[in-house]
Design an enzyme around this catalytic site. Structure first.
Site, PDB file in Angstrom:
ATOM      1  N   ASP A  38      15.042 -10.806  -8.536  1.00  0.00           N
ATOM      2  CA  ASP A  38      14.039 -10.853  -7.585  1.00  0.00           C
ATOM      3  C   ASP A  38      12.517 -12.025  -7.785  1.00  0.00           C
ATOM      4  OD1 ASP A  38      11.951  -8.222  -7.229  1.00  0.00           O
ATOM      5  OD2 ASP A  38      11.256 -10.130  -6.377  1.00  0.00           O
ATOM      6  N   ASP A  42      10.266 -11.474  -3.027  1.00  0.00           N
ATOM      7  CA  ASP A  42       8.870 -11.056  -3.027  1.00  0.00           C
ATOM      8  C   ASP A  42       7.207 -11.672  -1.867  1.00  0.00           C
ATOM      9  OD1 ASP A  42       6.967  -9.174  -4.596  1.00  0.00           O
ATOM     10  OD2 ASP A  42       5.704 -10.964  -4.396  1.00  0.00           O
ATOM     11  N   GLU A  98      10.763  -9.482   1.848  1.00  0.00           N
ATOM     12  CA  GLU A  98      10.484  -8.678   1.449  1.00  0.00           C
ATOM     13  C   GLU A  98       8.873  -9.612   2.653  1.00  0.00           C
ATOM     14  OE1 GLU A  98       6.935  -8.508  -1.097  1.00  0.00           O
ATOM     15  OE2 GLU A  98       7.856  -6.110  -0.370  1.00  0.00           O
ATOM     16  N   HIS A 125       9.949   0.657  -5.503  1.00  0.00           N
ATOM     17  CA  HIS A 125       8.575   0.684  -6.614  1.00  0.00           C
ATOM     18  C   HIS A 125       7.627   0.584  -6.198  1.00  0.00           C
ATOM     19  CE1 HIS A 125       8.854  -3.509  -5.357  1.00  0.00           C
ATOM     20  NE2 HIS A 125       8.116  -3.416  -6.237  1.00  0.00           N
ATOM     21  N   ASP A 126       7.279   0.433  -4.732  1.00  0.00           N
ATOM     22  CA  ASP A 126       6.119  -0.003  -4.755  1.00  0.00           C
ATOM     23  C   ASP A 126       5.929   1.133  -4.000  1.00  0.00           C
ATOM     24  OD1 ASP A 126       5.836  -3.058  -3.532  1.00  0.00           O
ATOM     25  OD2 ASP A 126       5.240  -2.127  -5.368  1.00  0.00           O
TER      26      ASP A 126
HETATM   27  O1  TEU Z   1       5.051  -6.120  -2.814  1.00  0.00           O
HETATM   28  C1  TEU Z   1       3.824  -6.823  -1.822  1.00  0.00           C
HETATM   29  C2  TEU Z   1       3.179  -5.994  -1.689  1.00  0.00           C
HETATM   30  O2  TEU Z   1       2.597  -5.908   0.282  1.00  0.00           O
HETATM   31  C3  TEU Z   1       2.406  -4.662  -1.305  1.00  0.00           C
HETATM   32  O3  TEU Z   1       0.969  -4.758  -2.486  1.00  0.00           O
HETATM   33  C4  TEU Z   1       2.511  -3.234  -1.680  1.00  0.00           C
HETATM   34  O4  TEU Z   1       2.691  -3.395   0.033  1.00  0.00           O
HETATM   35  C5  TEU Z   1       1.811  -2.043  -2.036  1.00  0.00           C
HETATM   36  O5  TEU Z   1       1.835  -2.468  -3.048  1.00  0.00           O
HETATM   37  C6  TEU Z   1       2.242  -1.568  -1.436  1.00  0.00           C
HETATM   38  O6  TEU Z   1       1.071  -0.154  -1.824  1.00  0.00           O
HETATM   39  C7  TEU Z   1       5.370  -7.285  -3.777  1.00  0.00           C
HETATM   40  C8  TEU Z   1       6.057  -6.217  -4.716  1.00  0.00           C
HETATM   41  O7  TEU Z   1       6.757  -5.418  -4.043  1.00  0.00           O
HETATM   42  C9  TEU Z   1       4.683  -5.804  -5.183  1.00  0.00           C
HETATM   43  O8  TEU Z   1       5.128  -4.621  -6.737  1.00  0.00           O
HETATM   44  C10 TEU Z   1       3.658  -6.722  -6.119  1.00  0.00           C
HETATM   45  O9  TEU Z   1       3.054  -5.968  -6.892  1.00  0.00           O
HETATM   46  C11 TEU Z   1       3.631  -7.714  -4.593  1.00  0.00           C
HETATM   47  O10 TEU Z   1       4.229  -8.271  -4.387  1.00  0.00           O
HETATM   48  C12 TEU Z   1       2.750  -8.645  -5.423  1.00  0.00           C
HETATM   49  O11 TEU Z   1       4.373  -9.488  -6.278  1.00  0.00           O
END
Ligand code: TEU
Ligand code: CA
Length: 561
Positions: free
Chosen positions: A99, A206, A262, A335-336
């Site tokens: 990542d 990311d 992403e 994970h989000d």
């Molecule tokens: O997530 C990108 C992001 O936009 C997140 O805010 C996501 O949309 C949101 O959590 C959805 O509810 C990436 C990573 O995947 C996330 O885990 C990190 O918190 C974020 O970037 C900051 O690095």
């Protein structure tokens, strides 16, 4: 996306290290734990592991706030542990993708610590700005800006020592790097080369479409109202330039590495450009469009029911948009996001298994690279979180604070969290029906879902009708069937509220996917479908197939005559 890209026939499995497998009893997953579970991944048949961050980090955002890109956080182990995981994965023919979190660092990163000194050459490695004239800190109405961050009330964090603000789009512990500065870019590329030399097989990048900020923000003027608004800050004017430079400087395409960017806010048009093989930028992107449909406004907490035509129509737009050039990633879970079977399926005891299988069938039969999130292959569900004390994620807690301050009732906040919190994806993987589902011999950092006694890998492995077994078959199909990999996609019955039906065609072979994505049976409008005469059943969720209807959450893959 090179026409010969190996990842066009690959399936990627995302490991969120903190919740995958603990090996030393501290209740937190770690790298040796992942290594001990590689046989599970080999048995599932996945080709690539995407490893969420394990770098040194204060853990404000569970590792998406990095303080040393070239070391492993002791929570997860050591560089030697990582090298061992790499070797063991490669020995099993499984690649490892790291990542890459380079839109921002931790505020504990030495680069940022140095940058706090206005006289330091590192000052320009981040976005530092004086307060808006007339809005100095401490004066009435001294709000830094009207731009909210993802996990904090403002995208600008005040630094008393220098009397200036710095940009932090996520949390104050995650200051945005200034990619306009070539020194920043070179430092990132140097680090990436270091990991490639160590043997990693690619990167998941990311929020990579945030590295080029809108011109006025990049140009260095004072804070302007809305200058860092989340909706405007993505896809700046130099994104393609930076991605192509990264690809060139690190040798990403030259070394046939997997790259997936992403991209919050990405459109099909942007993805078609960025994944165009001739531009040598990225192989594929993660879109957020389909996981932003079940909300009534720009906020994920503003819940709205999701009509099936909206979901299947959106995935179809991405299929059509990238049909001739470029490449799709395919995901429903990470994970989000809340657990797919709870969000898009039906996690009741009666329908959980079939809805998990049918969602997987639909996703894996689209054109693109499928991503399996840890536990998705087991049909793991959201957790029964019922009070704010059950949540730990910075995003969940920030929402509770802000919504409470806005006067939103606790019950409404808890309803939103129960539907959309990232904590649901972060409960430990359920390995067996022993203590803490075999995840740890200690106390897990986040409680195991109480349904682990029925839902766990050991039970699944012994059950040919399990969600796990169905994922194995879907993954094997992608490896063996050219039509699944390269066939042209066409959505049928686009307005049907229950049925998700589409074809994949390559040469004179057509696969037809019939899926009932509802908890009630559905008649098949046979006159609106290609003839099923002589069709061969490739994979189904149910044995007895009624030719004129589908049971709740029943799906079938047919090869037409
Ligand atoms: O997530 C990108 C992001 O936009 C997140 O805010 C996501 O949309 C949101 O959590 C959805 O509810 C990436 C990573 O995947 C996330 O885990 C990190 O918190 C974020 O970037 C900051 O690095
Ligand atoms: Ca541990």
């Amino acid at each position: 996306s090179r026409p010969d890209g190996w990842w066009r026939s690959a399936v990627v499995y995302q490991v969120y290290p903190r919740s995958f497998q603990d090996s030393n009893g501290d209740g937190i997953g770690d790298i040796p734990g992942i290594t001990s579970r590689l046989d599970h991944l080999a048995e599932l048949g996945v080709d690539v592991i995407w490893l969420s961050p394990v770098y040194r980090s204060p853990q404000v955002d569970n590792g998406y706030d990095i303080s040393d890109y070239r070391d492993i956080d002791p929570l997860f182990g050591t560089l030697a542990d990582l090298d061992e995981l790499l070797a063991q994965a490669h020995w099993r023919g499984i690649k490892l993708v790291m990542d890459l979190v380079v839109n921002h660092t931790s505020d504990q990163h030495p680069w940022f610590v140095e940058s706090r000194d206005p006289a330091s050459p590192k000052r320009s490695w981040y976005y530092w700005r004086p307060a808006r004239p007339g809005h100095e800190p401490g004066t009435p109405g001294a709000e830094p800006d009207d731009s909210a961050a993802a996990f904090a009330p403002s995208a600008w964090t005040f630094d008393p020592a220098s009397g200036q603000y710095y940009l932090s789009m996520f949390s104050p512990g995650q200051p945005d790097l200034n990619w306009e500065n070539p020194e920043v870019r070179e430092a990132v590329y140097d680090m990436m080369r270091w990991w490639v030399d160590r043997g990693v097989d690619g990167f998941r990048m990311d929020v990579i479409n945030l590295i080029s900020k809108p011109h006025d923000l990049a140009s260095g003027g004072p804070i302007e109202p809305g200058s860092a608004d989340f909706r405007q800050i993505a896809n700046g004017p130099r994104l393609d330039e930076f991605l192509a430079e990264m690809n060139r400087e690190v040798g990403l395409d030259d070394q046939n590495l997997l790259t997936v960017g992403e991209m919050p806010g990405a459109t099909v048009e942007l993805a078609r450009r960025v994944t165009d093989p001739a531009r040598r930028e990225l192989n594929m992107v993660f879109t957020f469009e389909h996981v932003s449909l079940d909300q009534a406004s720009g906020s994920k907490w503003d819940l709205m029911a999701l009509p099936l035509p909206a979901l299947k129509g959106n995935l179809a737009q991405w299929q059509y948009g990238l049909a001739e050039s470029g490449w799709n990633s395919l995901y429903l879970d990470n994970h989000d996001q809340p657990r797919a079977v709870s969000r898009f399926g039906d996690d009741s005891p009666e329908h959980r298994v079939n809805s998990a299988k049918t969602l997987a069938t639909v996703l894996h039969l689209h054109k693109g690279t499928p991503y399996v999130y840890q536990g998705e292959e087991l049909g793991m569900t959201n957790s029964p979180f019922t009070e704010i004390g059950h949540y730990v994620d910075v995003e969940s807690l920030n929402h509770h604070t802000l919504a409470t301050a806005m006067g939103t009732a606790e019950a409404e906040i808890l309803r939103s969290l129960a539907a959309k919190s990232r904590d649901h994806a972060r409960t430990p993987v359920q390995w067996n029906d022993g203590p803490h589902a075999g995840f740890t011999t200690g106390v897990p950092w986040l409680p195991v879902n109480p349904n682990y006694r029925d839902i766990n890998a050991e039970a699944a492995r012994l059950d040919p009708a399990s969600v796990f077994a169905h994922f194995q078959r879907l993954i094997a199909l992608r490896h063996t069937d050219e039509v699944v990999r390269e066939g042209r996609f066409e959505l049928l019955l686009p307005e049907h509220e229950q049925l998700w039906v589409f074809t994949r065609t390559l040469g004179d072979t057509t696969l037809l996917v019939l899926a009932n994505c509802s908890s009630t049976s559905a008649e098949l409008p046979l006159d609106a479908l290609p003839s099923l005469d002589g069709a061969e059943l490739i994979l189904a969720t149910h044995d007895a197939a009624d030719p004129s209807s589908l049971a709740p959450w029943e799906s079938r893959i047919l090869r037409l005559a």
